[in-house]
Design an enzyme around this catalytic site. Sequence first.
Site, short mmCIF file in Angstrom:
data_model
loop_
_atom_site.label_atom_id
_atom_site.label_comp_id
_atom_site.label_asym_id
_atom_site.label_seq_id
_atom_site.Cartn_x
_atom_site.Cartn_y
_atom_site.Cartn_z
CB CYS A 1 -34.70 -0.70 12.36
SG CYS A 1 -36.49 -0.79 12.36
CG ASP B 1 -0.64 -2.71 0.66
OD1 ASP B 1 -0.04 -3.23 1.62
OD2 ASP B 1 -1.55 -1.88 0.80
CE LYS C 1 4.64 2.57 3.16
NZ LYS C 1 3.69 1.59 3.54
CB CYS D 1 -38.50 -2.31 9.24
SG CYS D 1 -37.43 -1.05 8.55
CB CYS E 1 -36.38 2.90 11.69
SG CYS E 1 -36.20 2.19 10.04
CE LYS F 1 6.74 -1.20 0.75
NZ LYS F 1 5.64 -1.96 1.32
CB CYS G 1 -40.55 1.31 9.77
SG CYS G 1 -39.52 0.80 11.16
CD GLU H 1 11.98 -5.45 -7.61
OE1 GLU H 1 11.33 -5.68 -6.58
OE2 GLU H 1 12.98 -6.10 -7.93
CE1 TYR I 1 17.23 -10.02 -1.85
CE2 TYR I 1 16.16 -10.96 0.08
CZ TYR I 1 17.28 -10.44 -0.54
OH TYR I 1 18.45 -10.32 0.16
#
Length: 695
Positions: A423, A116, A311, A429, A405, A114, A408, A112, A225
């Site tokens: 910034c 996650d 896995k 900005c 930044c 698996k 600017c 089957e 299950y």
Amino acid sequence: MAPIATEIQRLREEIEAHNYAYYVLSSPTISDYDFDQLLKQLERLEAEHPELITPDSPTQRVGRDRTEGFTQVAHRYPMLSLGNTYSYDDVREFYERVSRDLGGKPFTIIAELKYDGLSISLTYEKGLLIRAVTRGDGQMGDDVTANVRTIRSIPLRLRGTGYPESLEVRGEILLPFVEFDRLNAERHRADLPLFANPRNAASGTLKQLDPAIVAERRLDAYLYYVPGQPSLPDSHYERLQLCKSWGLKISEATRRCHSLEEVLSFLDYWEQARAEAPVATDGVVLKVDSITEQEELGYTAKTPRWAIAYKYQAEQAKTRLISVDFQVGRTGAVTPVANLDAVALSGTTVRRASLHNADFIEAFDLHIDDQVLVEKGGEIIPKIVGVVTEERPSDAQPVIFPSHCPACGSPLERNEGEAAYYCTNQATCPPQQTARIEHFSGRKAADIRLGAETIDLLFTHGLVRSIADLYRLKLEDLLQLPGFKERSATRLLESIEASKERPFRALLFGLGIRFVGETVAKTLVQRYANIQALGAATFEELTAIPDIGAVIAESLVHYFASPENREFIAELQRLGLPLSRRPEEEPLPTTDHAAISGKAFVISGVFTHHSREEYKALIESLGGKIASSISSKTSYVLAGANMGPAKLAKATDLGITILSEDEFLALIEPHEGEQPAASTDEADTADLPLFSNPS
Ligand code: IVH
């Protein structure tokens, strides 16, 4: 049966049949619209005949009660984990061990996918879903029934016949990729931290105390299950088929294997094919089919000896780092993004990868022209997981996080305890300004028909530098711009005008105050009739509101403490944005009761005269507040039957008055000659000179 009861029953069956077709079989049999009509019809009939409501009615998926926390429940059979393997050699070893331990007789392996996500145990009694419990430590888990009931692929009542009187089934709860993307996009717009992957998002969702939020997130589930149940067939595979006939969603990616070769070809096939799966998978689970043989093989302390997980390696690719962009977001946070030589990975072409923050770049000692390893794990955005330093060209230049930044030129700053650099020039900005306008114009905010490109155009022509400028736009201005015609310009102006009628909660969300997402905005608008009242709220007042924590409260107080922000809001109001509740947002009128007003209540236990929901509404309508857990701020605990001993002890320790149902009702009994006070909203806001008045 009375005709109305028959009609209700017929509707429920029809709705459940469509639900099953849609969520379990994935083949819809009705349009969304028609489905909603059926559901509404049922809701209407049930509202007229509340005595006919049953817990398995499709209208009862989302309960009205928030949980105050989850009760711990012991598992009837412990929830074990599986041994992990990563190579075909390990799988061969498992296969041979099973064969040896079963004395060389032929056996069947069920392969089957698996999944996650998060494992869950469901209990059905007489076909009714009565409990859903998380894995927890394997012995005890959290009772998350109210949340799990909102998952449409999990039947509230089993279908068909022949199911055991008491049935436990286990499976995995998952957030499908599309829902994960949608949720993260929404969180991004609300400036909330993103979930790293669908599993974290599913787990965060299942821990929500409010089932209504869980329902919005559209989780899914696969069951794989059935523990115990000696009366069911001696085959895991047949048990799953039975589960399917009872309306439970099982995976179709399941195969009966009679040889090691068949097992390995299943592994081969799904290594590629799982890329198409709508939910996250991280391997394959192999199980001995016969329950008798499972018992023969037995268990180690933590894992069954009759099953194993294989896995898949997260797929990696090696490619060259061309350059790094430093992007400035709406909040001023600077995010480094890698530009890569295009490379194929898990079925898509990757050209960019997030570099997260300065620490990440430093940890990898990244250089331009480095060969980097990229991976797509459960995450959607590929990430850099390694650098092949041996292949670094001798003249490669290190990637340096800027001190100023990139947009600017203002200095960047890091907040204590945060990884991101910001910034410091919030006000002017450019990318921050345009991102704020874009956020404000969004569909869930002011809903102004304005795309990112048009915003850039308006910005670069100096017409719109801030949200307020939108409301100063004139037809003549727009007609000067490339691409604007009379018609498109008029449409834009109309859409801006219409935004003045948007609900307060949408506009509040649009202001882009940190941590004030849609849900928080909605909560705040229930409490505060307008922005003046909200701006005057203290940290203590805000944190007393359920769902408003210290971080949000702090952010709000900080926002309204700034004279620039206050002037900005006053300006918006002068330009015609009311920033106050619209009639449709008005909560039910409240009449203060001297004994209740301003007091914080915690409601716990089961009641006889009214439902918990009714008590909640009653307290709120009398000017009281409802809190979800007992603290020193609690004034009263309204205790019904079965209040938990831990809570009782806590309340007693803190010296909080505990009211029984009857004591509470006596308390609110009107005394003669008493006049109800004015509505709290007006009382709250009448004399607050925080902002200049718009009119
Ligand atoms: S069977 C006693 N089947 O993997 C065996 N588990 O590492 C019970 N999982 O906790 C588990 N897909 O959350 C089984 N098809 C599948 C599965 C599966 C995912 C998860 C499950 C379990 C973990 C074990």
